[in-house]
Motif scaffolding. Structure first.
Motif, PDB file in Angstrom:
ATOM      1  N   VAL A  53       0.838  -1.207   0.000  1.00 48.70           N
ATOM      2  CA  VAL A  53       0.000   0.000   0.000  1.00 48.70           C
ATOM      3  C   VAL A  53       0.870   1.252   0.000  1.00 48.70           C
ATOM      4  O   VAL A  53       0.644   2.186  -0.776  1.00 48.70           O
ATOM      5  CB  VAL A  53      -0.955   0.002   1.210  1.00 48.70           C
ATOM      6  CG1 VAL A  53      -1.616   1.372   1.377  1.00 48.70           C
ATOM      7  CG2 VAL A  53      -2.032  -1.071   1.035  1.00 48.70           C
ATOM      8  N   LEU A  54       1.892   1.278   0.862  1.00 47.73           N
ATOM      9  CA  LEU A  54       2.714   2.478   0.982  1.00 47.73           C
ATOM     10  C   LEU A  54       3.511   2.753  -0.288  1.00 47.73           C
ATOM     11  O   LEU A  54       3.514   3.878  -0.798  1.00 47.73           O
ATOM     12  CB  LEU A  54       3.667   2.348   2.172  1.00 47.73           C
ATOM     13  CG  LEU A  54       4.528   3.603   2.391  1.00 47.73           C
ATOM     14  CD1 LEU A  54       4.538   4.017   3.855  1.00 47.73           C
ATOM     15  CD2 LEU A  54       5.968   3.366   1.915  1.00 47.73           C
ATOM     16  N   TYR A  55       4.192   1.736  -0.825  1.00 49.69           N
ATOM     17  CA  TYR A  55       5.033   1.984  -1.996  1.00 49.69           C
ATOM     18  C   TYR A  55       4.200   2.225  -3.254  1.00 49.69           C
ATOM     19  O   TYR A  55       4.622   2.963  -4.147  1.00 49.69           O
ATOM     20  CB  TYR A  55       6.021   0.841  -2.193  1.00 49.69           C
ATOM     21  CG  TYR A  55       7.145   0.871  -1.176  1.00 49.69           C
ATOM     22  CD1 TYR A  55       8.091   1.882  -1.205  1.00 49.69           C
ATOM     23  CD2 TYR A  55       7.243  -0.102  -0.188  1.00 49.69           C
ATOM     24  CE1 TYR A  55       9.117   1.927  -0.272  1.00 49.69           C
ATOM     25  CE2 TYR A  55       8.270  -0.067   0.754  1.00 49.69           C
ATOM     26  CZ  TYR A  55       9.208   0.949   0.709  1.00 49.69           C
ATOM     27  OH  TYR A  55      10.216   0.992   1.638  1.00 49.69           O
ATOM     28  N   SER A  56       3.013   1.632  -3.315  1.00 50.04           N
ATOM     29  CA  SER A  56       2.116   1.929  -4.439  1.00 50.04           C
ATOM     30  C   SER A  56       1.624   3.370  -4.350  1.00 50.04           C
ATOM     31  O   SER A  56       1.556   4.085  -5.359  1.00 50.04           O
ATOM     32  CB  SER A  56       0.926   0.961  -4.434  1.00 50.04           C
ATOM     33  OG  SER A  56       1.347  -0.367  -4.683  1.00 50.04           O
ATOM     34  N   GLU A  57       1.296   3.791  -3.131  1.00 48.63           N
ATOM     35  CA  GLU A  57       0.863   5.183  -2.939  1.00 48.63           C
ATOM     36  C   GLU A  57       2.000   6.150  -3.233  1.00 48.63           C
ATOM     37  O   GLU A  57       1.787   7.223  -3.820  1.00 48.63           O
ATOM     38  CB  GLU A  57       0.365   5.386  -1.505  1.00 48.63           C
ATOM     39  CG  GLU A  57      -0.147   6.807  -1.261  1.00 48.63           C
ATOM     40  CD  GLU A  57      -0.647   7.014   0.160  1.00 48.63           C
ATOM     41  OE1 GLU A  57      -0.998   8.171   0.486  1.00 48.63           O
ATOM     42  OE2 GLU A  57      -0.675   6.044   0.943  1.00 48.63           O
ATOM     43  N   LEU A  58       3.206   5.769  -2.837  1.00 48.22           N
ATOM     44  CA  LEU A  58       4.365   6.621  -3.108  1.00 48.22           C
ATOM     45  C   LEU A  58       4.511   6.871  -4.604  1.00 48.22           C
ATOM     46  O   LEU A  58       4.663   8.025  -5.043  1.00 48.22           O
ATOM     47  CB  LEU A  58       5.631   5.947  -2.565  1.00 48.22           C
ATOM     48  CG  LEU A  58       6.975   6.580  -2.962  1.00 48.22           C
ATOM     49  CD1 LEU A  58       7.096   7.988  -2.388  1.00 48.22           C
ATOM     50  CD2 LEU A  58       8.135   5.698  -2.492  1.00 48.22           C
ATOM     51  N   HIS A  59       4.436   5.819  -5.382  1.00 48.53           N
ATOM     52  CA  HIS A  59       4.566   5.974  -6.829  1.00 48.53           C
ATOM     53  C   HIS A  59       3.406   6.782  -7.408  1.00 48.53           C
ATOM     54  O   HIS A  59       3.611   7.679  -8.240  1.00 48.53           O
ATOM     55  CB  HIS A  59       4.638   4.601  -7.491  1.00 48.53           C
ATOM     56  CG  HIS A  59       4.834   4.671  -8.975  1.00 48.53           C
ATOM     57  ND1 HIS A  59       3.970   4.091  -9.881  1.00 48.53           N
ATOM     58  CD2 HIS A  59       5.793   5.287  -9.720  1.00 48.53           C
ATOM     59  CE1 HIS A  59       4.382   4.333 -11.110  1.00 48.53           C
ATOM     60  NE2 HIS A  59       5.484   5.053 -11.041  1.00 48.53           N
ATOM     61  N   ASP A  60       2.200   6.484  -6.968  1.00 48.17           N
ATOM     62  CA  ASP A  60       1.029   7.197  -7.481  1.00 48.17           C
ATOM     63  C   ASP A  60       1.106   8.690  -7.186  1.00 48.17           C
ATOM     64  O   ASP A  60       0.781   9.536  -8.035  1.00 48.17           O
ATOM     65  CB  ASP A  60      -0.254   6.622  -6.866  1.00 48.17           C
ATOM     66  CG  ASP A  60      -0.582   5.233  -7.390  1.00 48.17           C
ATOM     67  OD1 ASP A  60      -0.026   4.858  -8.434  1.00 48.17           O
ATOM     68  OD2 ASP A  60      -1.374   4.524  -6.740  1.00 48.17           O
ATOM     69  N   ARG A  61       1.547   9.040  -5.983  1.00 50.89           N
ATOM     70  CA  ARG A  61       1.565  10.453  -5.593  1.00 50.89           C
ATOM     71  C   ARG A  61       2.700  11.214  -6.279  1.00 50.89           C
ATOM     72  O   ARG A  61       2.572  12.414  -6.542  1.00 50.89           O
ATOM     73  CB  ARG A  61       1.651  10.572  -4.074  1.00 50.89           C
ATOM     74  CG  ARG A  61       0.405  10.003  -3.385  1.00 50.89           C
ATOM     75  CD  ARG A  61       0.347  10.326  -1.919  1.00 50.89           C
ATOM     76  NE  ARG A  61       0.162  11.755  -1.701  1.00 50.89           N
ATOM     77  CZ  ARG A  61       0.049  12.296  -0.485  1.00 50.89           C
ATOM     78  NH1 ARG A  61       0.110  11.535   0.599  1.00 50.89           N
ATOM     79  NH2 ARG A  61      -0.115  13.591  -0.354  1.00 50.89           N
ATOM     80  N   ILE A  62       3.786  10.528  -6.564  1.00 51.60           N
ATOM     81  CA  ILE A  62       4.842  11.175  -7.353  1.00 51.60           C
ATOM     82  C   ILE A  62       4.326  11.463  -8.760  1.00 51.60           C
ATOM     83  O   ILE A  62       4.582  12.534  -9.324  1.00 51.60           O
ATOM     84  CB  ILE A  62       6.099  10.290  -7.381  1.00 51.60           C
ATOM     85  CG1 ILE A  62       6.816  10.364  -6.013  1.00 51.60           C
ATOM     86  CG2 ILE A  62       7.056  10.712  -8.491  1.00 51.60           C
ATOM     87  CD1 ILE A  62       8.037   9.485  -5.896  1.00 51.60           C
ATOM     88  N   LEU A  63       3.557  10.539  -9.324  1.00 49.95           N
ATOM     89  CA  LEU A  63       2.958  10.769 -10.638  1.00 49.95           C
ATOM     90  C   LEU A  63       1.996  11.963 -10.603  1.00 49.95           C
ATOM     91  O   LEU A  63       2.004  12.813 -11.506  1.00 49.95           O
ATOM     92  CB  LEU A  63       2.206   9.521 -11.100  1.00 49.95           C
ATOM     93  CG  LEU A  63       3.036   8.312 -11.527  1.00 49.95           C
ATOM     94  CD1 LEU A  63       2.130   7.121 -11.822  1.00 49.95           C
ATOM     95  CD2 LEU A  63       3.881   8.633 -12.747  1.00 49.95           C
TER      96      LEU A  63
END
Length: 271
Positions: A53-63
């Protein structure tokens, strides 16, 4: 990114748009970094839900914050930040699970990550550049599900990096296999003996009589002189764990070219 500094690096990136989340990313990545490498799979499996959840959110929010980040750290800095976040997400997905489970399942996931990372670099980072990917032959085959072991046992139709790149890029993806006729390579004490038999690719290439050979198959049309490219042939497959055994496939169906070296030897690495 050089891993000892990765947690602080990710925190500094996220700090531009969410200070609280930046600290959460830092603490999570720092905890993962503190785990010994041989315990990573066990740790990731035990904490997979929250890590994914955290690393997926990290990538999504950078996008989602692309314009802001480009303004703050430049386009090159943004591409590096997105690549690092994407790598972390794929790494967590790859490390999740029991290593005793199906090798095919883990190979699929590993090659899926390799294929997706190649697509990321090509499509997002270097859309106008040519790319050279250096990999074991097996990862570059385009129709891996149609390759069989010498015992006629299939590889259970794994989806490899070559399948993925061929699907998305078609003729733009040019796959080159590297073969040898005799010698010793880095994988332990695996040795190429004098490979004989007209049904071996290595033997066919050796009949050309050259110590080094490049042969392009991409534009070939089947004829009496090249029908081996379109027929079921054997090739010596070298694996770092399983050693050497034969595989069977149709060369032109899997690869676009071969680089052939008659005599190979183990390298002498620099200290």
């Amino acid at each position: 990114f050089y891993y000892p500094y990765r947690p602080a690096y990710l925190r500094d990136i996220v700090f531009h748009f969410d200070r609280a989340f930046a600290e959460e990313v830092y603490q999570t990545d720092q905890a993962l970094l503190a785990i010994s490498r041989d315990q990573h799979r066990q740790y990731v499996t035990a904490h997979y839900t929250e890590l994914n959840v955290l690393y997926s959110e990290l990538h999504d929010r950078i996008l989602k914050n692309k314009d802001l980040l480009i303004d703050r750290i430049g386009s090159v800095g943004y591409r590096e930040a997105e690549r690092n976040a994407y790598c972390r997400k794929l790494y967590i997905q790859f490390k999740n699970g029991n290593p005793a489970e199906s090798v095919v399942g883990r190979t699929n996931l590993r090659d899926h990550a390799m294929g997706e990372m190649a697509r990321f670099l090509k499509d997002r980072c270097y859309p106008d550049r040519k790319m050279i990917l250096w990999a074991h032959n097996f990862h570059t085959y385009k129709r891996a599900g149609e390759i069989r072991k010498s015992t006629y046992e299939p590889f259970n139709s794994p989806v490899l990096m070559g399948n993925i790149l061929d699907y998305y890029y078609g003729a733009q993806f040019y796959a080159i296999g590297m073969l040898a006729y005799r010698g010793r390579i880095y994988y332990g004490e695996v040795i190429y003996n004098h490979i004989t038999g007209s049904n071996f690719v290595e033997s066919i290439l050796n009949t050309a009589g050259h110590p080094y050979l490049f042969i392009d198959m991409a534009g070939q049309v089947e004829s009496n002189g090249n029908n081996w490219m379109f027929s079921e042939m054997r090739q010596k497959y070298l694996h770092s764990i399983d050693g050497a055994y034969d595989i069977i496939y149709r060369p032109r169906q899997q690869l676009d070219a071969y680089i052939f070296i008659r005599n190979v030897s183990r390298p002498n690495y620099l200290d």
